[in-house]
Structure formats: C-alpha cells, structure tokens
Enzyme design. Structure first.
Site, PDB file in Angstrom:
ATOM      1  N   GLY B 281       0.798  -1.224   0.000  1.00  0.00           N
ATOM      2  CA  GLY B 281       0.000   0.000   0.000  1.00  0.00           C
ATOM      3  C   GLY B 281       0.824   1.265   0.000  1.00  0.00           C
ATOM      4  N   SER B 282       0.363   2.208   0.812  1.00  0.00           N
ATOM      5  CA  SER B 282       0.867   3.572   0.709  1.00  0.00           C
ATOM      6  C   SER B 282       2.359   3.715   0.987  1.00  0.00           C
ATOM      7  CB  SER B 282       0.110   4.458   1.683  1.00  0.00           C
ATOM      8  OG  SER B 282      -1.261   4.261   1.520  1.00  0.00           O
ATOM      9  N   THR B 283       2.984   2.697   1.587  1.00  0.00           N
ATOM     10  CA  THR B 283       4.426   2.828   1.810  1.00  0.00           C
ATOM     11  C   THR B 283       5.170   2.927   0.480  1.00  0.00           C
ATOM     12  OG1 THR B 283       4.384   0.445   2.070  1.00  0.00           O
ATOM     13  CG2 THR B 283       4.583   1.738   4.060  1.00  0.00           C
ATOM     14  N   PHE B 284       4.479   2.640  -0.628  1.00  0.00           N
ATOM     15  CA  PHE B 284       5.094   2.763  -1.948  1.00  0.00           C
ATOM     16  C   PHE B 284       5.101   4.197  -2.460  1.00  0.00           C
ATOM     17  CE2 PHE B 284       6.066  -0.837  -4.865  1.00  0.00           C
ATOM     18  CZ  PHE B 284       6.246  -1.777  -3.879  1.00  0.00           C
ATOM     19  N   LYS B 285       4.238   5.024  -1.888  1.00  0.00           N
ATOM     20  CA  LYS B 285       4.072   6.360  -2.466  1.00  0.00           C
ATOM     21  C   LYS B 285       5.359   7.175  -2.525  1.00  0.00           C
ATOM     22  CE  LYS B 285      -0.800   6.507  -1.485  1.00  0.00           C
ATOM     23  NZ  LYS B 285      -1.793   6.759  -0.464  1.00  0.00           N
TER      24      LYS B 285
END
Lengths: 228, 570
Positions: B281-285
């Site tokens: 999820g958002s840890t990729f942003k």
C-alpha cells in the site's frame, strides 16, 4: 697386558654409560612432553567446560527471559530524549546541589542592640554579608532572643543562645538540623524558596543522581531540565 | 717278519671319519654363527626400534583427539559475538531391548516415573518388542541421565552426541533457521551456509551475522505486543543499516523455537519478512514521488494536483481515505496519503519509467539476501497498463516482501544507491555489496523533509519518538480475499527512517490482519496499530545504535512546510 685386557671392557662400559645417558635425556624429554600434553589436554577440557557453561548462562539469561522479567518485575523503560545529557558539564549541573539562598535554620537570631540592617541580611539569608558576627557590646547571652514558629523547647533554647555564631554558621551550611533535632520540622514554612531541597533530599540526590534523573521523580532534577 | 701294528697305520675308514667330523664341525660352526647373527640381528632391530621410540616416539599415555576443540558444526554468532547457534555434546538415552537383563515390568514402571511422556505399558511394549534400538530421549538433562544411570540396566544406553542448541531460543529464529535431527540445515542461515558450517576447514570460525541481538529482541518484543493487542495473524519487521545494507534485526511472527522446530506450526515456520509477499500500500508512495522527481515531473514539493474525492481513471474509481476535494500540493498528497494524487503522479510517470525504477531497486526480482527462503514479487505482469501503473504507484497490484521495502527505503535515503541486503556482518572479510545508483542525491535529500512531514503532521504521528527524528510512511492495504479486496481485513505497515536529518537506519514493521480495538477507536489502519510499534522500538534501539536524541535537530522542513495548507485549529 692386563690393562690392554681391561681396555675393551672399559670402552664397552663407557659406550654403555653414554648410551644410558642419552637414553635418560631422551626419557626426560619424553616425560616433559607428556606433562605438557597433559596440561594442554586440561586446557582444552577446561575450554570445553567454559564453552558449555557460557552456553548454559547464555541460555538461562537469554534476552527473551530478561525481557519477561523486566515486564513483570523490574519495569525499566528506555530513557526519554531529555534524559540524555550533552556531556560531563551538563551531568555535573544535574548532580551538584544548587547553592540555595534559603534560610534553612528555623531559628532567627535577633540581637537587642544591633542595627536593623544586619537583621535584614540575616532574614534574606545573604551568607556573605551575614558572616561577620554582630559586635556585642554586652554579653551575647543577654542580647540574643530566639524567634521560632515552634514552641521552643527548653533544650533547644538552651543550646542555641550558648554559641550563637557557630550555630548560625552551621545553619547557613545546612548542618544545623542535625544539631537541633526539633528544629528540622519547620523548615518547610521558614524557607523562602519552596523548590529548595530538604537537607535529607539534597544528600540523597547527591548520592544517586543518575538514577534520580532517570526516574525523573526528583523535583530538583526536573527544575534543572526545564532550565536547559 | 713282523706284521705292521695296526696302531701305526690308520685305518682308512677311521681317517675318513676324522675328515667327516671336521666337516661337520665346520658346518655346525657355520650354522651356529648364522643363528647367532639372526638373533643378534633381531635384538639389534628391537634395540634400534626402542632407541627410535625413545628418541622420537610417542609415550604410552598420549590422549589424542581431545585437544581438538573444533565443533561438529560451526557456531553462528550475532554481530557482538553473542552465540545464536552452537553445537554442544548432549546426552542421548537409548533403549536396547535385547540387552535388558532385569525384570522388564519393573523397568517399564521405573522408566514411566522418570520419563512420564509415555506410560509404563508403552515402555513395556517397547521392551518386549524385538527391535534393536529406541531413542527414549534426545538432549536429556544431566539429572535424568544420572537417574537412568543409577538404574544400572545394561539395556539402557547413555551416549553423547553433538546437538544443535539455540541459546536465545526463538530470537531471530527465522534468520538463524534450524537443523533437522541429522544436523543438516533446514532453514535460514543454517540452510544457506550448510556447507560452510560443516566444512572441517572452516567450521572452527563462527559465522558472524549482521543481526544485533538487542535490537532484534526489542523489535520482536514490541511487534509481539502489537500482534497480541490487535489480534493479528502475523507480523514482520526489519531494521537495516541504510549505508551497508546490513540487516540488524529481522523477525517474523508468530515465533518459532528452533530448538524444537518440528513442533512449530507451518504458520510459525513461514518467514514473512523474506518469503511472504504483500501488497504494502501507501508505503510505496514515496518511491513514486521520488521517481517523478528524478524524471523531472515533480519540480517542487509545491506542485499542485487536482485532488477530487474520487478519481475516475480507465473505467475504475480511485478513492481517498482522507479526501481533499480541492487542489493539493505534493507535500499534502504525501502527508495525507492521497491515492488520487499519487495515481496522477504515477500516471504522468508512465509504465516504462516506473518499471525501470522498480527493476533498479530490485523490486521485480527475488529479494537479494543470503537466505534461500525468498518470495517472488507479484506484479500485474502482462496486464500492467496505464491503470495498473497508477495502482502500483500507490502500492496496490504489486506484492513485495517487507525486506524489499526496507531495501527500497534504504536506497531512497542513503543518497540514492542500491545495496543488496546482507545478513552477514560487514567487515574486512565481507565488504559492502556492490551498489548502483537509482535516485539522484538531490532527490534523496528532498525526500527527507517530505517523509518527516508525514510523521510530524500527517498519518504517521503515532510513529514519532521524541528526539529521534523518525520519518516514514504508513501503509494500509486491503487484503485480497477470494479475488476481492476486503473492506475490513488489512495489511498495515510502516516504513521509516531515522534520524531523518542524517538518515542511518530504516525500520519496517508490518501487521497482517490487525483488528480494531477500543483504544484505536475502531480504526485498524496503520497509523493506529503499527506506527506506535515503530515509535516504541525506535526509542529502545536508537540509543543502542548510537543515535543521540536531540529535540533541536530536524531535517530542512522549509522544503515542504510552505506547501502545506494549514487547517484552522479545531
């Protein structure tokens, strides 16, 4: 002729003797070597035992076990950011007792014929100015009156006027309560600085300052932290 | 006249006799001499041999072999030299029914008292069976061994055999691994370095891991607490040095006791940190933003994107957890973890660049580490179109291991250079793995303030540890259950770096299916359950790692703060 006959015997004896000597040397070397090997073996066995014991200690004192004990009984926690000090100097400021201008002695000495300015300095507790004792024109015993919040017990009243200068000097150094036991209680009311440590607490903080700062329960260390 | 006296004339036969005797004597002398020579030779040989032995030989009392301290299998120690795996001599109790001489019934009863794991009837059945050998107990405690010995039964065999012991029990179990009964490595380092550990030439030297026991313990404890509090089915965590790629701690919960690995459940034996792949999820942003910055798409943290509540793209809808419904800056997109904003950035980036970056970061291959338990990244594959590029941009439709994520964050914050992760201590014998540049140094520098902003003002507030300047990103990804994304079942993660003004360590924590509790007000998102784990772990491990807490230091927040729309206090 007889000498020639013994000659061979003698030489044979010499050869045997020499051989025996060599053999003895060799035997000695061998026994030394054996002793050395024994020591080496013992070292190896001891090292093996050490390894075993280390393993056992490591297993019994494994981190998970220590953690469990800590959670249940010891309850140590990681230090906070403000419990770290910048160096020896900051550490020393935590440990050294602050020089408090508080009047720790509950006893205020008033002289009958002494000018009011001196009295004033004694009240504010300015140690340096209060140092020179009032020059008594009359015997000290007559001049001194003891003022206190507590009802003066005859014993304290008797000791205090006896050597007033000494008592005062001691009082300024914070040692007076030890001398006059009933006077320790009113300190709370007589001090001008409410944050100043009690004499007992001050001594305690001196002894165990790092622990006190780690817990953060000591009001003195807190006040220091807020200074920084 | 007179006949000659016979005395004067030797009779010829007599003469012949004398000649014969001489001959015989000579032969006898010869033979005697030969015999004497043989004896003398033998004695000489014996004497020479004795002299030789006396001079060069060993003495009778020599004890060979005991001096050799090399273990049967090499030790495994942590970076401080603390033993994580050792081979010791353990007692084994065996039973040889054919050699039993005493009363079998009595013996069975006594055995049942001493070793209550089986009852007397079972022992009696073993005693009466025709088998040659049974193992009654391996790794028996000394007290039991002496009690068995006191039975005085020749049919009970007490033997010492090398046994693998893990003194720290479950600590770093998934890193160290375990061995089977024959002493062969079955998982973790034990499996990866099996030959090295068994090689007689090398096993005298222990394998030094990059793991630090104390850091590992702190991470395991805090993650374990969160696992219990939020009733998660699993958890994983990684702490890594961003400059060398050394893994200082890596754990996967539920925990496994390698001393008794056979009893572990398959769930416990599964290494979630390197083998499990998750949509994180958002840890990729941050990766997407950094890629866009490197590609010149994002020129400033103040660049504005339209952020409607719902973004319609390629026939799908992209939602936000905290919808803006207004134009927002890149700093705000990161701070509030906006899928809508990140999807637009990823859309501008395009698939080729995104894939190239991910490949350079090692995200599309198996994670590069010594272990053999490594999971394969799941990507959209052939369906990787414009919409998938958007979802990959915010960490959906791509599943990587937590160690991938840690390596990626290390790459992003160490100045932009990818180094493979390693579980061996980096020193003279083991240099840092060869790296290559992925992001520019400037991008790496600018990302610091952006991720610090997430922790100071955004979704990761609970990850902050005062003084340690943590920066990072939360991630809450819905789990794919039966082909559909579940609305309530999540994988929550936090990837952070500290201290953010001079990044040194990356920490990744992940919880699998955490449940909401009253304390989290019914939320089960990363900011509520996994971020506090990071905060607590960092406040414990940072002092050990030499990171001084300092309330006055921060990364250069002037890079991002001007672009954050301050809400009115409410």
């Amino acid at each position: 002729m007889s000498a020639r006959g013994f000659g061979s015997v003698l030489s044979a004896g010499a050869v045997v003797g020499a051989a025996l000597g060599f053999y003895l040397v060799s035997l000695r070397v061998a026994s030394e070597r054996a002793a050395l090997e024994d020591v080496e073996t013992r070292i190896a066995l001891t090292q093996r035992d050490i390894r075993l014991l280390q393993t056992e200690i490591g297993t019994r004192g494994r981190l998970a076990q220590l953690e469990r004990w800590n959670v249940k009984f010891i309850r140590l926690a990681a230090p906070n950011a403000d419990q770290f000090v910048d160096g020896g100097f900051q550490l020393a400021t935590l440990v050294a007792p602050r020089k408090t201008p508080a009047i720790e002695a509950p006893v205020v000495l008033a002289a009958a014929s002494i000018p009011p300015s001196d009295n004033q300095s004694a009240l504010t507790g300015d140690g340096a100015e209060a140092q020179p004792a009032p020059t008594p024109s009359r015997p000290v015993n007559e001049m001194m009156h003891v003022a206190s919040y507590t009802v003066p017990q005859p014993k304290a009243a008797a000791t205090a006027p006896a050597k007033p200068v000494v008592a005062r000097a001691e009082a300024l150094q914070g040692k007076a309560p030890a001398k006059t036991p009933p006077a320790t209680k009113p300190i709370k009311t007589a001090t001008s600085d409410p944050l100043a440590p009690l004499p007992g607490a001050g001594a305690k903080a001196k002894g165990s300052a790092p622990a006190a700062s780690a817990v953060g329960a000591n009001p003195k260390s807190k006040s220091k932290d807020s200074d920084d | 006249m007179n006949a000659p006296t016979p005395a004067l004339v030797a009779r010829p036969e007599r003469l012949r006799l004398v000649g014969q005797r001489r001959q015989i004597l000579a032969v006898m002398h010869q033979r005697l001499m030969l015999g004497m020579l043989v004896y003398a030779g033998i004695i000489a040989i014996i004497a020479l041999r004795l002299i030789w032995l006396a001079a060069f030989g060993d003495h009778a009392g020599r004890k060979g072999g005991l001096v050799d301290l090399t273990p049967e299998r090499g030790d495994i120690v942590d970076r401080d030299g603390q033993a994580l795996a050792r081979t010791i001599d353990a007692w084994t109790i065996g039973l040889q029914p054919s050699k039993v001489i005493g009363n079998k019934l009595d013996l069975a009863e006594k055995l049942a008292v001493l070793m209550p794991e089986k009852d007397a009837a079972a022992y009696l059945a073993m005693l009466r069976s025709g088998r040659n050998f049974y193992y009654l107990r391996r790794r028996a405690p000394p007290r039991l061994v002496s009690a068995i010995n006191a039975l005085g039964e020749p049919g009970l065999a007490l033997e010492r055999e090398p046994d693998r012991l893990y003194p720290q029990t479950s600590l770093a179990a998934h890193v160290v691994g375990f061995t089977d009964l024959d002493g062969k490595g079955n998982a973790g380092i034990e499996r990866a370095f099996d030959e090295r550990l068994r090689d007689p030439a090398q096993r005298g030297q222990p394998i030094v891991l990059s793991i630090s026991s104390r850091v590992q313990q702190a991470l395991e404890h805090e993650l374990g607490n969160a696992l219990a509090t939020f009733s998660a089915i699993g958890a994983a965590g990684v702490v890594m040095d961003i400059h060398t790629g050394e893994v200082l701690a890596m754990t996967s919960l539920p925990q496994l006791n390698p001393n008794d690995a056979g009893d572990g459940t398959p769930e416990a034996r599964f290494n979630r940190a390197t083998l499990g792949v998750y949509e994180l999820g958002s840890t990729f942003k941050p990766f997407t933003v950094a890629m866009a910055m490197d590609s010149g798409i994002i020129k400033s943290m103040g660049q504005i994107y339209p952020c409607p509540g719902v973004l319609n793209a390629y026939g799908h809808q992209i939602h936000d957890y905290h919808p803006f419904n207004r134009p927002c800056s890149v700093a705000e997109i990161m701070m509030e973890s906006s899928n809508v904003g990140t999807a637009q950035i990823a859309g501008q980036l395009g698939k080729p660049r995104q894939e190239a970056f991910l490949r350079k970061m090692g995200f599309l291959d198996k994670v590069n580490v010594e272990l053999k338990e490594r999971g394969r990244t799941l990507t959209p594959g052939s369906r990787w179109g414009p919409f998938e590029t958007m979802t990959v941009g915010f960490g959906h439709a791509i599943a990587v291991t937590p160690l991938h994520l840690a390596t990626g964050y290390a790459t992003l914050f160490n100045g932009g250079i990818y180094h493979p992760a390693t579980l061996l201590k980096v020193d003279r014998n083991h240099p840092v793995g060869a790296g290559h540049r992925v992001f520019t140094e400037e991008t790496s520098y600018k990302m610091r303030a952006l991720l610090r902003l997430v922790v100071t003002k955004g979704t990761g507030k609970r990850a902050d540890a005062p003084g340690y300047r943590i920066g990072g990103k939360t991630g809450t990804a819905q789990k794919l259950i039966g082909g559909r994304y579940s609305n309530s079942i999540n994988v929550t993660s936090f990837a952070g770096v500290f201290p953010m003004d001079e990044p040194r360590y990356v920490i990744v924590a992940m919880l699998d299916e955490p449940k909401a509790t009253p304390e989290t007000f019914g939320f089960s998102t990363a900011g509520w359950n996994v971020a506090p784990v990071v905060s607590r772990t960092v406040s414990r491990i940072a002092p050990m790692l030499g990171v001084r807490p300092d309330m006055r230091r921060e990364p250069n927040m002037a890079e991002v703060l001007p672009y954050v729309h301050e809400k009115a206090e409410h």
